[in-house]
Scaffold this active site. Structure first.
Site, PDB file in Angstrom:
ATOM      1  N   ASP A 153      88.737  14.605 -40.569  1.00 18.66           N
ATOM      2  CA  ASP A 153      90.031  14.325 -41.213  1.00 18.66           C
ATOM      3  C   ASP A 153      89.836  13.726 -42.595  1.00 18.66           C
ATOM      4  O   ASP A 153      90.672  12.992 -43.086  1.00 18.66           O
ATOM      5  CB  ASP A 153      90.887  13.409 -40.317  1.00 18.66           C
ATOM      6  CG  ASP A 153      90.213  12.049 -40.061  1.00 18.66           C
ATOM      7  OD1 ASP A 153      89.011  11.905 -40.444  1.00 18.66           O
ATOM      8  OD2 ASP A 153      90.860  11.161 -39.503  1.00 18.66           O
TER       9      ASP A 153
HETATM   10  N1  LIG Z   1      91.846  18.910 -34.271  1.00 16.05           N
HETATM   11  C1  LIG Z   1      90.730  18.675 -34.934  1.00 16.05           C
HETATM   12  N2  LIG Z   1      90.122  17.494 -34.863  1.00 16.05           N
HETATM   13  C2  LIG Z   1      89.021  17.247 -35.570  1.00 16.05           C
HETATM   14  C3  LIG Z   1      88.459  18.217 -36.412  1.00 16.05           C
HETATM   15  N3  LIG Z   1      87.331  17.694 -36.998  1.00 16.05           N
HETATM   16  C4  LIG Z   1      87.216  16.405 -36.525  1.00 16.05           C
HETATM   17  N4  LIG Z   1      88.230  16.132 -35.665  1.00 16.05           N
HETATM   18  C5  LIG Z   1      88.495  14.903 -34.945  1.00 16.05           C
HETATM   19  O1  LIG Z   1      89.041  13.958 -35.861  1.00 16.05           O
HETATM   20  C6  LIG Z   1      88.763  12.674 -35.423  1.00 16.05           C
HETATM   21  C7  LIG Z   1      88.303  11.863 -36.563  1.00 16.05           C
HETATM   22  O2  LIG Z   1      87.880  10.621 -36.159  1.00 16.05           O
HETATM   23  P1  LIG Z   1      88.409   9.283 -36.800  1.00 16.05           P
HETATM   24  O3  LIG Z   1      88.450   9.425 -38.257  1.00 16.05           O
HETATM   25  O4  LIG Z   1      87.639   8.194 -36.215  1.00 16.05           O
HETATM   26  O5  LIG Z   1      89.859   9.225 -36.219  1.00 16.05           O
HETATM   27  P2  LIG Z   1      91.025   8.249 -36.675  1.00 16.05           P
HETATM   28  O6  LIG Z   1      91.877   8.121 -35.526  1.00 16.05           O
HETATM   29  O7  LIG Z   1      91.666   8.891 -37.908  1.00 16.05           O
HETATM   30  O8  LIG Z   1      90.317   6.976 -37.101  1.00 16.05           O
HETATM   31  P3  LIG Z   1      90.507   6.139 -38.385  1.00 16.05           P
HETATM   32  O9  LIG Z   1      90.082   6.970 -39.518  1.00 16.05           O
HETATM   33  O10 LIG Z   1      89.696   4.951 -38.225  1.00 16.05           O
HETATM   34  O11 LIG Z   1      91.981   5.840 -38.487  1.00 16.05           O
HETATM   35  C8  LIG Z   1      87.725  12.828 -34.296  1.00 16.05           C
HETATM   36  O12 LIG Z   1      88.351  12.594 -33.036  1.00 16.05           O
HETATM   37  C9  LIG Z   1      87.282  14.253 -34.368  1.00 16.05           C
HETATM   38  O13 LIG Z   1      86.972  14.804 -33.106  1.00 16.05           O
HETATM   39  C10 LIG Z   1      89.084  19.462 -36.472  1.00 16.05           C
HETATM   40  O14 LIG Z   1      88.694  20.381 -37.179  1.00 16.05           O
HETATM   41  N5  LIG Z   1      90.227  19.632 -35.734  1.00 16.05           N
END
Ligand SMILES: Nc1nc2c(ncn2[C@@H]2O[C@H](COP(=O)(O)OP(=O)(O)OP(=O)(O)O)[C@@H](O)[C@H]2O)c(=O)[nH]1
Length: 535
Positions: free
Chosen positions: A453
Protein backbone atom coordinates in the site's frame (compact mmCIF):
# COMPACT_ATOMS: atom_id res chain seq x y z
CA UNK A 1 5.63 3.12 -43.85
CA UNK A 2 6.17 4.71 -40.45
CA UNK A 3 9.09 3.84 -38.34
CA UNK A 4 10.83 5.77 -35.65
CA UNK A 5 14.55 5.32 -35.90
CA UNK A 6 17.14 7.55 -34.36
CA UNK A 7 20.35 6.28 -35.96
CA UNK A 8 21.33 5.01 -39.42
CA UNK A 9 21.42 1.34 -40.42
CA UNK A 10 25.18 1.36 -40.88
CA UNK A 11 25.81 2.09 -37.19
CA UNK A 12 23.39 -0.59 -36.13
CA UNK A 13 24.82 -3.13 -38.54
CA UNK A 14 28.26 -2.57 -37.04
CA UNK A 15 26.78 -3.00 -33.61
CA UNK A 16 25.04 -6.26 -34.46
CA UNK A 17 27.96 -7.75 -36.44
CA UNK A 18 27.74 -10.38 -39.23
CA UNK A 19 29.31 -13.81 -39.49
CA UNK A 20 30.83 -15.33 -42.66
CA UNK A 21 33.03 -13.69 -45.29
CA UNK A 22 31.29 -14.66 -48.58
CA UNK A 23 29.34 -11.68 -49.89
CA UNK A 24 25.72 -12.70 -50.58
CA UNK A 25 24.28 -12.19 -54.05
CA UNK A 26 21.49 -9.71 -54.71
CA UNK A 27 17.95 -10.68 -55.67
CA UNK A 28 18.62 -9.16 -59.11
CA UNK A 29 21.56 -11.52 -59.57
CA UNK A 30 19.39 -14.56 -58.84
CA UNK A 31 16.51 -13.33 -61.00
CA UNK A 32 18.84 -12.70 -63.96
CA UNK A 33 20.36 -16.15 -63.37
CA UNK A 34 16.85 -17.61 -63.41
CA UNK A 35 16.08 -15.84 -66.68
CA UNK A 36 19.30 -17.13 -68.25
CA UNK A 37 18.55 -20.64 -67.01
CA UNK A 38 15.00 -20.39 -68.39
CA UNK A 39 15.86 -18.99 -71.81
CA UNK A 40 19.25 -20.37 -72.85
CA UNK A 41 18.79 -24.16 -72.40
CA UNK A 42 15.39 -24.22 -74.19
CA UNK A 43 16.89 -22.11 -76.99
CA UNK A 44 19.79 -24.53 -77.37
CA UNK A 45 17.36 -27.45 -77.39
CA UNK A 46 15.23 -25.64 -80.01
CA UNK A 47 18.36 -25.01 -82.12
CA UNK A 48 19.28 -28.68 -81.83
CA UNK A 49 15.75 -29.72 -82.86
CA UNK A 50 15.80 -27.30 -85.80
CA UNK A 51 19.12 -28.73 -86.89
CA UNK A 52 17.76 -32.27 -86.50
CA UNK A 53 14.72 -31.29 -88.52
CA UNK A 54 17.02 -29.77 -91.14
CA UNK A 55 19.00 -33.02 -91.32
CA UNK A 56 15.78 -34.98 -91.77
CA UNK A 57 14.68 -32.47 -94.40
CA UNK A 58 18.02 -32.89 -96.14
CA UNK A 59 17.66 -36.66 -96.17
CA UNK A 60 14.13 -36.27 -97.52
CA UNK A 61 15.32 -33.79 -100.13
CA UNK A 62 18.07 -36.19 -101.19
CA UNK A 63 15.55 -38.98 -101.59
CA UNK A 64 13.20 -36.67 -103.48
CA UNK A 65 16.01 -35.35 -105.69
CA UNK A 66 17.21 -38.87 -106.49
CA UNK A 67 13.67 -39.99 -107.26
CA UNK A 68 13.16 -36.91 -109.45
CA UNK A 69 16.40 -37.72 -111.29
CA UNK A 70 15.19 -41.25 -112.04
CA UNK A 71 11.85 -39.82 -113.12
CA UNK A 72 13.68 -37.51 -115.55
CA UNK A 73 15.62 -40.49 -116.90
CA UNK A 74 12.28 -42.19 -117.48
CA UNK A 75 11.06 -39.09 -119.32
CA UNK A 76 14.12 -39.19 -121.60
CA UNK A 77 13.76 -42.94 -122.09
CA UNK A 78 10.08 -42.53 -122.93
CA UNK A 79 10.97 -40.00 -125.59
CA UNK A 80 13.55 -42.37 -127.11
CA UNK A 81 11.38 -45.47 -126.70
CA UNK A 82 8.56 -43.83 -128.69
CA UNK A 83 10.94 -43.02 -131.51
CA UNK A 84 12.48 -46.47 -131.46
CA UNK A 85 9.08 -48.15 -131.67
CA UNK A 86 8.23 -46.07 -134.73
CA UNK A 87 11.59 -47.02 -136.26
CA UNK A 88 11.11 -50.73 -135.68
CA UNK A 89 7.67 -50.59 -137.21
CA UNK A 90 8.97 -48.69 -140.19
CA UNK A 91 11.93 -51.07 -140.62
CA UNK A 92 9.51 -53.85 -141.49
CA UNK A 93 8.09 -51.85 -144.38
CA UNK A 94 7.36 -54.02 -147.48
CA UNK A 95 8.69 -51.14 -149.62
CA UNK A 96 12.15 -51.92 -148.28
CA UNK A 97 11.73 -55.59 -149.23
CA UNK A 98 10.81 -54.41 -152.70
CA UNK A 99 13.63 -51.85 -152.67
CA UNK A 100 11.02 -49.27 -153.62
CA UNK A 101 12.70 -46.43 -151.75
CA UNK A 102 10.46 -43.73 -153.22
CA UNK A 103 7.44 -45.46 -151.78
CA UNK A 104 9.32 -45.98 -148.54
CA UNK A 105 10.10 -42.24 -148.26
CA UNK A 106 6.49 -41.49 -148.89
CA UNK A 107 5.49 -43.94 -146.13
CA UNK A 108 8.12 -42.55 -143.74
CA UNK A 109 6.99 -38.96 -144.36
CA UNK A 110 3.46 -40.08 -143.52
CA UNK A 111 4.63 -41.67 -140.24
CA UNK A 112 6.44 -38.43 -139.28
CA UNK A 113 3.08 -36.76 -138.66
CA UNK A 114 2.19 -39.30 -135.98
CA UNK A 115 5.43 -39.71 -134.03
CA UNK A 116 7.80 -37.43 -132.11
CA UNK A 117 10.56 -37.69 -134.66
CA UNK A 118 11.95 -34.92 -136.85
CA UNK A 119 13.18 -36.94 -139.77
CA UNK A 120 13.94 -40.46 -140.96
CA UNK A 121 17.15 -41.41 -142.70
CA UNK A 122 17.81 -44.66 -144.51
CA UNK A 123 21.50 -45.60 -144.89
CA UNK A 124 22.66 -48.42 -147.11
CA UNK A 125 25.63 -50.70 -146.57
CA UNK A 126 27.79 -48.31 -148.63
CA UNK A 127 27.15 -45.66 -145.98
CA UNK A 128 25.11 -43.57 -148.33
CA UNK A 129 22.01 -41.86 -147.19
CA UNK A 130 19.39 -43.21 -149.53
CA UNK A 131 16.37 -41.56 -148.00
CA UNK A 132 16.19 -38.45 -145.84
CA UNK A 133 12.72 -37.13 -145.22
CA UNK A 134 14.16 -33.62 -144.97
CA UNK A 135 14.78 -33.71 -148.70
CA UNK A 136 12.55 -34.79 -151.60
CA UNK A 137 13.24 -38.29 -152.87
CA UNK A 138 16.01 -38.31 -155.43
CA UNK A 139 17.87 -35.27 -154.03
CA UNK A 140 21.61 -35.56 -153.61
CA UNK A 141 22.30 -36.90 -150.11
CA UNK A 142 25.59 -37.10 -148.22
CA UNK A 143 27.65 -40.07 -147.13
CA UNK A 144 26.75 -41.00 -143.53
CA UNK A 145 29.63 -40.40 -141.14
CA UNK A 146 28.06 -40.93 -137.73
CA UNK A 147 30.06 -43.78 -136.21
CA UNK A 148 27.35 -44.90 -133.82
CA UNK A 149 24.86 -45.36 -136.68
CA UNK A 150 27.41 -47.03 -138.96
CA UNK A 151 28.37 -49.44 -136.15
CA UNK A 152 24.85 -50.91 -136.38
CA UNK A 153 25.89 -52.63 -139.64
CA UNK A 154 28.46 -54.56 -137.55
CA UNK A 155 26.58 -55.06 -134.28
CA UNK A 156 23.11 -55.54 -135.73
CA UNK A 157 21.77 -53.81 -132.58
CA UNK A 158 19.90 -50.52 -132.21
CA UNK A 159 22.01 -47.56 -131.12
CA UNK A 160 21.57 -44.01 -129.87
CA UNK A 161 24.08 -41.44 -131.06
CA UNK A 162 25.70 -38.69 -129.08
CA UNK A 163 24.84 -35.13 -130.01
CA UNK A 164 26.07 -34.28 -133.50
CA UNK A 165 25.41 -31.72 -136.23
CA UNK A 166 23.30 -33.31 -138.94
CA UNK A 167 24.87 -32.94 -142.42
CA UNK A 168 21.43 -32.28 -143.92
CA UNK A 169 19.64 -30.67 -140.98
CA UNK A 170 22.66 -28.45 -140.26
CA UNK A 171 21.74 -28.30 -136.57
CA UNK A 172 22.61 -30.25 -133.42
CA UNK A 173 20.55 -33.35 -133.14
CA UNK A 174 20.62 -36.88 -131.90
CA UNK A 175 19.59 -39.98 -133.68
CA UNK A 176 18.35 -43.45 -132.93
CA UNK A 177 19.21 -46.12 -135.41
CA UNK A 178 17.87 -49.65 -135.90
CA UNK A 179 19.06 -52.33 -138.30
CA UNK A 180 16.92 -53.32 -141.24
CA UNK A 181 17.64 -57.06 -141.48
CA UNK A 182 17.27 -58.71 -144.85
CA UNK A 183 18.46 -62.23 -145.63
CA UNK A 184 20.34 -62.58 -142.36
CA UNK A 185 22.37 -59.41 -142.66
CA UNK A 186 21.91 -55.71 -142.07
CA UNK A 187 20.74 -54.31 -145.41
CA UNK A 188 20.05 -50.80 -144.15
CA UNK A 189 20.28 -48.75 -141.03
CA UNK A 190 17.10 -46.82 -140.43
CA UNK A 191 17.67 -43.76 -138.25
CA UNK A 192 15.31 -41.24 -136.65
CA UNK A 193 16.62 -37.75 -136.07
CA UNK A 194 15.49 -35.90 -132.94
CA UNK A 195 15.96 -32.18 -132.35
CA UNK A 196 17.14 -31.88 -128.80
CA UNK A 197 14.76 -29.04 -127.94
CA UNK A 198 12.13 -31.76 -127.67
CA UNK A 199 13.99 -33.14 -124.64
CA UNK A 200 14.52 -29.70 -123.16
CA UNK A 201 10.80 -29.03 -123.49
CA UNK A 202 10.10 -32.34 -121.78
CA UNK A 203 12.42 -31.30 -118.93
CA UNK A 204 10.72 -27.93 -118.68
CA UNK A 205 7.35 -29.56 -118.14
CA UNK A 206 8.67 -31.29 -115.00
CA UNK A 207 7.58 -29.52 -111.79
CA UNK A 208 11.03 -28.76 -110.43
CA UNK A 209 11.59 -26.32 -107.52
CA UNK A 210 12.92 -22.88 -108.38
CA UNK A 211 16.65 -22.71 -109.20
CA UNK A 212 16.93 -26.47 -109.69
CA UNK A 213 18.65 -27.37 -112.95
CA UNK A 214 17.97 -30.51 -114.98
CA UNK A 215 20.42 -31.53 -117.66
CA UNK A 216 20.73 -34.42 -120.09
CA UNK A 217 24.25 -35.44 -121.06
CA UNK A 218 25.23 -37.78 -123.84
CA UNK A 219 27.75 -40.56 -123.31
CA UNK A 220 30.60 -38.07 -123.93
CA UNK A 221 29.28 -35.75 -121.24
CA UNK A 222 28.03 -33.12 -123.67
CA UNK A 223 24.88 -31.17 -122.82
CA UNK A 224 22.03 -32.54 -124.92
CA UNK A 225 19.17 -30.87 -123.12
CA UNK A 226 18.86 -28.54 -120.19
CA UNK A 227 16.22 -26.78 -118.22
CA UNK A 228 16.48 -23.85 -118.14
CA UNK A 229 18.70 -21.93 -120.61
CA UNK A 230 19.44 -24.80 -122.99
CA UNK A 231 20.26 -22.26 -125.72
CA UNK A 232 23.36 -21.18 -123.76
CA UNK A 233 24.71 -24.60 -122.97
CA UNK A 234 23.62 -26.98 -125.76
CA UNK A 235 26.59 -28.88 -127.16
CA UNK A 236 28.95 -27.73 -124.40
CA UNK A 237 30.79 -30.27 -122.28
CA UNK A 238 29.30 -30.69 -118.80
CA UNK A 239 31.16 -29.75 -115.56
CA UNK A 240 34.28 -31.99 -115.57
CA UNK A 241 33.88 -33.30 -112.00
CA UNK A 242 30.26 -34.22 -112.71
CA UNK A 243 31.10 -35.86 -116.01
CA UNK A 244 33.85 -37.92 -114.35
CA UNK A 245 31.52 -38.94 -111.52
CA UNK A 246 28.73 -39.89 -113.96
CA UNK A 247 31.12 -42.02 -115.96
CA UNK A 248 31.90 -44.15 -112.90
CA UNK A 249 28.45 -45.00 -111.51
CA UNK A 250 24.91 -45.70 -112.72
CA UNK A 251 23.55 -43.13 -110.28
CA UNK A 252 24.61 -41.04 -107.28
CA UNK A 253 25.37 -37.47 -106.33
CA UNK A 254 28.33 -35.16 -106.14
CA UNK A 255 28.94 -32.03 -104.10
CA UNK A 256 30.95 -28.94 -104.95
CA UNK A 257 30.34 -29.16 -108.66
CA UNK A 258 29.95 -25.83 -110.27
CA UNK A 259 27.07 -25.64 -112.70
CA UNK A 260 27.90 -24.31 -116.12
CA UNK A 261 26.48 -20.96 -115.06
CA UNK A 262 28.80 -20.92 -112.00
CA UNK A 263 26.28 -21.86 -109.31
CA UNK A 264 27.53 -24.10 -106.49
CA UNK A 265 25.44 -27.26 -106.75
CA UNK A 266 24.85 -30.65 -105.35
CA UNK A 267 24.17 -32.73 -108.46
CA UNK A 268 22.16 -35.95 -108.43
CA UNK A 269 22.49 -38.12 -111.52
CA UNK A 270 21.24 -41.35 -113.05
CA UNK A 271 22.14 -43.08 -116.27
CA UNK A 272 19.61 -44.20 -118.89
CA UNK A 273 19.78 -47.89 -119.65
CA UNK A 274 18.29 -47.23 -123.09
CA UNK A 275 20.70 -44.62 -124.40
CA UNK A 276 23.68 -44.63 -122.03
CA UNK A 277 22.90 -40.98 -121.54
CA UNK A 278 22.75 -39.49 -118.10
CA UNK A 279 20.38 -37.06 -116.47
CA UNK A 280 21.75 -34.75 -113.79
CA UNK A 281 19.66 -32.70 -111.38
CA UNK A 282 21.45 -29.74 -109.84
CA UNK A 283 20.21 -28.43 -106.48
CA UNK A 284 21.78 -25.09 -105.44
CA UNK A 285 23.69 -25.64 -102.20
CA UNK A 286 22.94 -22.14 -100.98
CA UNK A 287 19.24 -22.89 -101.02
CA UNK A 288 19.76 -26.13 -99.09
CA UNK A 289 21.21 -24.47 -95.99
CA UNK A 290 19.48 -21.11 -96.39
CA UNK A 291 16.30 -22.32 -94.69
CA UNK A 292 18.33 -23.70 -91.78
CA UNK A 293 20.18 -20.42 -91.47
CA UNK A 294 16.91 -18.47 -91.60
CA UNK A 295 15.35 -20.69 -88.90
CA UNK A 296 18.40 -20.45 -86.66
CA UNK A 297 18.57 -16.70 -87.20
CA UNK A 298 14.88 -16.33 -86.33
CA UNK A 299 15.43 -18.47 -83.23
CA UNK A 300 18.51 -16.49 -82.19
CA UNK A 301 16.63 -13.21 -82.70
CA UNK A 302 13.59 -14.46 -80.77
CA UNK A 303 15.73 -15.86 -77.95
CA UNK A 304 17.81 -12.68 -77.86
CA UNK A 305 14.73 -10.45 -77.68
CA UNK A 306 13.18 -12.69 -75.04
CA UNK A 307 16.44 -12.62 -73.09
CA UNK A 308 16.69 -8.83 -73.20
CA UNK A 309 13.02 -8.36 -72.28
CA UNK A 310 13.18 -10.97 -69.51
CA UNK A 311 16.39 -9.56 -68.04
CA UNK A 312 14.87 -6.06 -68.14
CA UNK A 313 11.76 -7.43 -66.39
CA UNK A 314 13.87 -9.31 -63.85
CA UNK A 315 15.92 -6.16 -63.26
CA UNK A 316 12.81 -4.07 -62.60
CA UNK A 317 11.12 -6.71 -60.43
CA UNK A 318 14.41 -7.38 -58.60
CA UNK A 319 14.72 -3.65 -57.93
CA UNK A 320 11.21 -3.50 -56.49
CA UNK A 321 11.84 -6.52 -54.26
CA UNK A 322 15.20 -5.11 -53.15
CA UNK A 323 13.65 -1.70 -52.36
CA UNK A 324 10.79 -3.27 -50.43
CA UNK A 325 13.19 -5.57 -48.56
CA UNK A 326 15.54 -2.74 -47.67
CA UNK A 327 12.57 -0.70 -46.49
CA UNK A 328 12.26 -3.22 -43.65
CA UNK A 329 15.81 -2.58 -42.40
CA UNK A 330 15.07 0.68 -40.57
CA UNK A 331 11.97 -0.65 -38.76
CA UNK A 332 13.86 -3.84 -37.84
CA UNK A 333 16.75 -1.85 -36.42
CA UNK A 334 14.37 0.49 -34.58
CA UNK A 335 12.68 -2.57 -33.15
CA UNK A 336 16.05 -3.80 -31.95
CA UNK A 337 16.47 -0.53 -30.07
CA UNK A 338 13.13 -1.10 -28.39
CA UNK A 339 11.34 1.67 -30.27
CA UNK A 340 7.70 1.43 -31.30
CA UNK A 341 7.48 0.43 -34.97
CA UNK A 342 4.56 0.46 -37.39
CA UNK A 343 5.28 -0.87 -40.89
CA UNK A 344 2.77 0.20 -43.53
CA UNK A 345 1.53 -1.86 -46.49
CA UNK A 346 4.24 -3.21 -48.82
CA UNK A 347 3.72 -4.10 -52.52
CA UNK A 348 4.90 -7.71 -52.11
CA UNK A 349 2.76 -10.18 -50.17
CA UNK A 350 5.60 -11.99 -48.38
CA UNK A 351 7.37 -8.77 -47.46
CA UNK A 352 4.06 -7.30 -46.34
CA UNK A 353 3.74 -10.31 -44.04
CA UNK A 354 7.23 -9.63 -42.66
CA UNK A 355 6.24 -5.98 -42.16
CA UNK A 356 3.10 -7.05 -40.26
CA UNK A 357 5.22 -9.43 -38.17
CA UNK A 358 7.56 -6.54 -37.30
CA UNK A 359 4.59 -4.38 -36.28
CA UNK A 360 3.12 -7.21 -34.17
CA UNK A 361 6.51 -7.91 -32.58
CA UNK A 362 6.88 -4.23 -31.80
CA UNK A 363 3.44 -4.17 -30.17
CA UNK A 364 4.30 -7.26 -28.08
CA UNK A 365 7.67 -5.77 -27.17
CA UNK A 366 6.08 -2.47 -26.15
CA UNK A 367 3.59 -4.42 -24.05
CA UNK A 368 6.42 -6.40 -22.43
CA UNK A 369 8.34 -3.18 -21.77
CA UNK A 370 5.23 -1.61 -20.30
CA UNK A 371 4.63 -4.67 -18.13
CA UNK A 372 8.25 -4.60 -16.98
CA UNK A 373 7.96 -0.97 -15.90
CA UNK A 374 4.41 -0.72 -14.64
CA UNK A 375 2.43 -2.10 -11.77
CA UNK A 376 -0.08 -4.58 -13.15
CA UNK A 377 -2.75 -3.82 -10.54
CA UNK A 378 -2.91 -0.05 -10.80
CA UNK A 379 -1.17 0.69 -14.09
CA UNK A 380 1.16 3.15 -12.31
CA UNK A 381 4.93 3.06 -12.82
CA UNK A 382 6.57 0.39 -10.66
CA UNK A 383 9.50 0.91 -8.30
CA UNK A 384 12.10 0.02 -10.98
CA UNK A 385 10.81 2.57 -13.45
CA UNK A 386 10.21 5.19 -10.78
CA UNK A 387 13.79 4.91 -9.56
CA UNK A 388 15.08 5.14 -13.17
CA UNK A 389 13.04 8.31 -13.74
CA UNK A 390 14.15 9.74 -10.42
CA UNK A 391 17.82 9.14 -11.21
CA UNK A 392 17.44 10.68 -14.67
CA UNK A 393 15.61 13.74 -13.29
CA UNK A 394 18.30 14.26 -10.69
CA UNK A 395 20.95 14.10 -13.44
CA UNK A 396 18.93 16.66 -15.46
CA UNK A 397 18.43 18.82 -12.39
CA UNK A 398 22.14 18.77 -11.59
CA UNK A 399 22.83 20.12 -15.07
CA UNK A 400 19.91 22.48 -15.53
CA UNK A 401 18.97 23.23 -11.94
CA UNK A 402 15.47 23.03 -10.41
CA UNK A 403 13.98 21.24 -7.41
CA UNK A 404 12.51 17.76 -7.27
CA UNK A 405 10.03 16.98 -4.53
CA UNK A 406 9.35 13.36 -3.60
CA UNK A 407 6.18 12.36 -1.74
CA UNK A 408 6.27 8.91 -0.11
CA UNK A 409 2.69 7.77 0.61
CA UNK A 410 1.50 4.88 2.76
CA UNK A 411 -2.17 4.06 3.36
CA UNK A 412 -3.28 3.87 7.00
CA UNK A 413 -5.24 0.85 8.18
CA UNK A 414 -5.23 -0.88 4.78
CA UNK A 415 -4.48 -4.29 6.27
CA UNK A 416 -7.80 -4.19 8.10
CA UNK A 417 -9.68 -3.75 4.79
CA UNK A 418 -7.97 -6.84 3.45
CA UNK A 419 -8.63 -8.77 6.61
CA UNK A 420 -12.24 -7.75 6.87
CA UNK A 421 -13.42 -7.75 3.24
CA UNK A 422 -10.89 -9.89 1.44
CA UNK A 423 -8.05 -9.17 -0.97
CA UNK A 424 -10.28 -8.36 -3.93
CA UNK A 425 -11.78 -5.43 -2.05
CA UNK A 426 -8.26 -4.45 -0.98
CA UNK A 427 -7.22 -4.56 -4.68
CA UNK A 428 -10.15 -2.35 -5.67
CA UNK A 429 -9.17 0.12 -2.99
CA UNK A 430 -5.58 0.19 -4.21
CA UNK A 431 -6.82 0.83 -7.79
CA UNK A 432 -9.06 3.66 -6.61
CA UNK A 433 -6.24 5.16 -4.54
CA UNK A 434 -4.01 5.07 -7.66
CA UNK A 435 -6.71 6.78 -9.71
CA UNK A 436 -7.01 9.57 -7.09
CA UNK A 437 -3.25 9.96 -7.06
CA UNK A 438 -3.09 10.38 -10.85
CA UNK A 439 -6.00 12.74 -10.84
CA UNK A 440 -4.44 15.03 -8.27
CA UNK A 441 -0.97 15.56 -9.69
CA UNK A 442 0.18 17.18 -12.97
CA UNK A 443 0.69 15.15 -16.11
CA UNK A 444 4.39 15.98 -15.93
CA UNK A 445 4.58 14.52 -12.39
CA UNK A 446 5.17 10.81 -11.99
CA UNK A 447 3.10 8.64 -9.71
CA UNK A 448 4.21 5.09 -8.86
CA UNK A 449 3.21 2.16 -6.71
CA UNK A 450 6.31 1.07 -4.86
CA UNK A 451 4.71 -2.08 -3.42
CA UNK A 452 1.87 -3.15 -1.05
CA UNK A 453 0.00 0.00 0.00
CA UNK A 454 3.01 2.28 -0.60
CA UNK A 455 2.94 4.91 -3.35
CA UNK A 456 5.26 7.71 -4.40
CA UNK A 457 4.91 10.88 -6.45
CA UNK A 458 7.79 12.80 -8.02
CA UNK A 459 7.02 16.49 -8.50
CA UNK A 460 9.33 18.01 -11.10
CA UNK A 461 10.35 21.64 -10.61
CA UNK A 462 8.59 21.81 -7.25
CA UNK A 463 10.20 22.96 -4.01
CA UNK A 464 9.24 22.25 -0.37
CA UNK A 465 6.39 24.73 -0.32
CA UNK A 466 4.64 23.32 -3.37
CA UNK A 467 5.27 19.80 -2.11
CA UNK A 468 3.43 20.56 1.13
CA UNK A 469 0.44 21.83 -0.80
CA UNK A 470 0.29 18.69 -2.92
CA UNK A 471 0.84 16.45 0.13
CA UNK A 472 -1.96 18.14 2.01
CA UNK A 473 -4.29 17.68 -0.92
CA UNK A 474 -3.32 14.03 -1.38
CA UNK A 475 -3.86 13.22 2.30
CA UNK A 476 -7.31 14.69 1.98
CA UNK A 477 -8.13 12.94 -1.32
CA UNK A 478 -6.82 9.52 -0.29
CA UNK A 479 -8.61 9.73 3.06
CA UNK A 480 -12.01 10.25 1.49
CA UNK A 481 -14.30 7.21 1.98
CA UNK A 482 -14.05 4.41 -0.61
CA UNK A 483 -17.37 2.99 -1.71
CA UNK A 484 -16.30 -0.57 -2.39
CA UNK A 485 -17.79 -4.06 -2.14
CA UNK A 486 -20.71 -4.21 0.29
CA UNK A 487 -19.96 -1.00 2.14
CA UNK A 488 -17.94 2.12 2.48
CA UNK A 489 -14.31 1.81 3.54
CA UNK A 490 -12.69 4.56 5.49
CA UNK A 491 -8.95 4.67 5.56
CA UNK A 492 -6.45 7.49 5.45
CA UNK A 493 -2.98 8.18 4.10
CA UNK A 494 0.29 9.37 5.59
CA UNK A 495 2.76 11.28 3.37
CA UNK A 496 6.48 11.89 3.82
CA UNK A 497 8.13 14.79 1.89
CA UNK A 498 11.77 15.07 0.81
CA UNK A 499 13.13 17.65 -1.66
CA UNK A 500 16.21 17.51 -3.89
CA UNK A 501 18.73 19.05 -3.51
CA UNK A 502 18.23 20.35 0.04
CA UNK A 503 17.27 17.00 1.64
CA UNK A 504 19.38 14.57 -0.44
CA UNK A 505 21.98 14.41 -3.17
CA UNK A 506 20.94 11.12 -4.81
CA UNK A 507 17.83 9.24 -5.76
CA UNK A 508 18.34 6.56 -3.09
CA UNK A 509 18.94 9.17 -0.42
CA UNK A 510 15.89 11.17 -1.47
CA UNK A 511 13.68 8.06 -1.31
CA UNK A 512 15.12 7.19 2.07
CA UNK A 513 14.48 10.70 3.47
CA UNK A 514 10.88 10.70 2.18
CA UNK A 515 10.31 7.22 3.64
CA UNK A 516 11.62 8.41 7.02
CA UNK A 517 9.32 11.45 6.87
CA UNK A 518 6.36 9.22 6.05
CA UNK A 519 7.08 7.10 9.14
CA UNK A 520 7.24 10.24 11.17
CA UNK A 521 3.80 11.24 9.92
CA UNK A 522 2.52 7.81 10.94
CA UNK A 523 4.10 8.19 14.34
CA UNK A 524 2.50 11.60 14.78
CA UNK A 525 -0.95 10.06 14.41
CA UNK A 526 -1.45 9.25 10.70
CA UNK A 527 -3.69 11.09 8.13
CA UNK A 528 -1.07 13.79 7.79
CA UNK A 529 2.14 14.68 6.07
CA UNK A 530 5.60 15.25 7.49
CA UNK A 531 8.59 16.85 5.82
CA UNK A 532 12.10 15.42 5.93
CA UNK A 533 14.20 16.34 8.94
CA UNK A 534 16.82 17.86 6.74
CA UNK A 535 14.53 20.56 5.34
N1 LIG B 1 -5.34 -6.47 -1.45
C1 LIG B 1 -4.03 -6.35 -1.50
N2 LIG B 1 -3.31 -6.27 -0.38
C2 LIG B 1 -1.99 -6.10 -0.44
C3 LIG B 1 -1.31 -6.02 -1.66
N3 LIG B 1 0.04 -5.87 -1.41
C4 LIG B 1 0.17 -5.85 -0.04
N4 LIG B 1 -1.04 -5.99 0.55
C5 LIG B 1 -1.36 -6.02 1.96
O1 LIG B 1 -1.29 -4.69 2.46
C6 LIG B 1 -1.00 -4.72 3.82
C7 LIG B 1 0.04 -3.71 4.11
O2 LIG B 1 0.47 -3.79 5.41
P1 LIG B 1 0.51 -2.56 6.38
O3 LIG B 1 1.05 -1.40 5.67
O4 LIG B 1 1.14 -3.00 7.61
O5 LIG B 1 -1.02 -2.35 6.66
P2 LIG B 1 -1.69 -1.10 7.38
O6 LIG B 1 -2.91 -1.60 7.95
O7 LIG B 1 -1.86 -0.03 6.30
O8 LIG B 1 -0.65 -0.62 8.38
P3 LIG B 1 -0.13 0.81 8.63
O9 LIG B 1 0.57 1.25 7.42
O10 LIG B 1 0.73 0.73 9.79
O11 LIG B 1 -1.35 1.67 8.87
C8 LIG B 1 -0.57 -6.17 4.13
O12 LIG B 1 -1.61 -6.83 4.84
C9 LIG B 1 -0.40 -6.82 2.79
O13 LIG B 1 -0.75 -8.18 2.79
C10 LIG B 1 -2.06 -6.12 -2.83
O14 LIG B 1 -1.59 -6.05 -3.95
N5 LIG B 1 -3.42 -6.27 -2.69
Amino acid sequence: MNASASSGPATDRRAVGRGGSASPKSIRFWLVLLVLASVIPPSLIAAFLIHLDYRHGQARLERDAMATTHALVAVVDRELAGSRAALIALASSPHLDAHDLAAFQSQASGVLKDVNVNNFVLIDAERRQRVNTLRPFGSALPIERNAALLAIFDTGRPAVTDLFVGPVAHRPLMAIGVPVQRAGSVAYVLAAGLWTDRLSRALLTQPLPEHWIAGVYDSAGVVVARSPLVEHFLGQPGPPSLVRRMAGAPDGWIDDTSALDGTEMRSYFARSSVSNWAVALGVPRAGMSAELQRSLLRLALGAGLMLVASIAGAWIIGGRIARSTRALCLPALALGRGEAVTVGALPLKELDEVGSALTTTSTLLQQALHDAHHDSLTGLANRTMFEQFLRQRIVDSKRAGGDIALLYIDLDGFKAVNDRHGHHVGDDLLREAARRLRANVRLSDIAARLGGDEFAVMLHGTGAEGAVTVAQNLVGQLSQPYGLGSGVQSISASVGIAVYPQDASSAEQLLHRADEAMYRAKAQGRRRYAASNAS
